[in-house]
Design an enzyme around this catalytic site. Sequence first.
Site, short mmCIF file in Angstrom:
data_model
loop_
_atom_site.label_atom_id
_atom_site.label_comp_id
_atom_site.label_asym_id
_atom_site.label_seq_id
_atom_site.Cartn_x
_atom_site.Cartn_y
_atom_site.Cartn_z
N ILE A 29 20.88 72.11 66.02
CA ILE A 29 19.99 71.11 65.41
C ILE A 29 19.69 71.55 63.97
O ILE A 29 18.60 72.04 63.66
CB ILE A 29 18.68 70.95 66.22
N PRO A 30 20.68 71.39 63.07
CA PRO A 30 20.41 71.71 61.67
C PRO A 30 19.36 70.74 61.14
O PRO A 30 19.36 69.55 61.49
CB PRO A 30 21.76 71.52 60.99
N HIS A 31 18.44 71.25 60.34
CA HIS A 31 17.32 70.42 59.88
C HIS A 31 16.76 70.94 58.58
O HIS A 31 16.96 72.11 58.23
CB HIS A 31 16.22 70.37 60.94
N CYS A 32 16.05 70.06 57.88
CA CYS A 32 15.35 70.47 56.67
C CYS A 32 14.31 69.41 56.31
O CYS A 32 14.32 68.31 56.86
CB CYS A 32 16.32 70.68 55.50
N LEU A 67 18.78 66.68 61.35
CA LEU A 67 17.48 66.04 61.15
C LEU A 67 16.96 66.34 59.76
O LEU A 67 17.00 67.49 59.31
CB LEU A 67 16.50 66.56 62.20
#
Length: 118
Positions: A29-32, A67
């Site tokens: 779940i890569p996110h920033c 996300l």
Amino acid sequence: AQFHPSELVSGMLAREKLGSTALGEGIAIPHCRLDACETPCGVLLTLDAAADFDAPDNQDVDLVFALVVPGEATQEHLNLLADLARLFSKSGFREALRGCATPLAVYETALQWSAQLS
């Protein structure tokens, strides 16, 4: 406001440098957070070829939910990540996604399973 794709890539890579966003079981779940982002948005990807995400179980990742949330959406960001982690922790959900033959099937499967979180 809009943001340039390079801002998104930079934000994701900066977060990944803090530690892998892979959960194990082939999930990441890569996110920033981006200040120019007005509302949370994400994309669910199924990868034809699994990718090395430096996962805690050393398993390559084939299911990705990327996300991005507004810069000030700290609690909302954490809530979304918790919901996603809870959903992806279900082996039936992972297996259902991996069994989908079309993007529409992936979308419908995600909607059906996410309704159970409510």
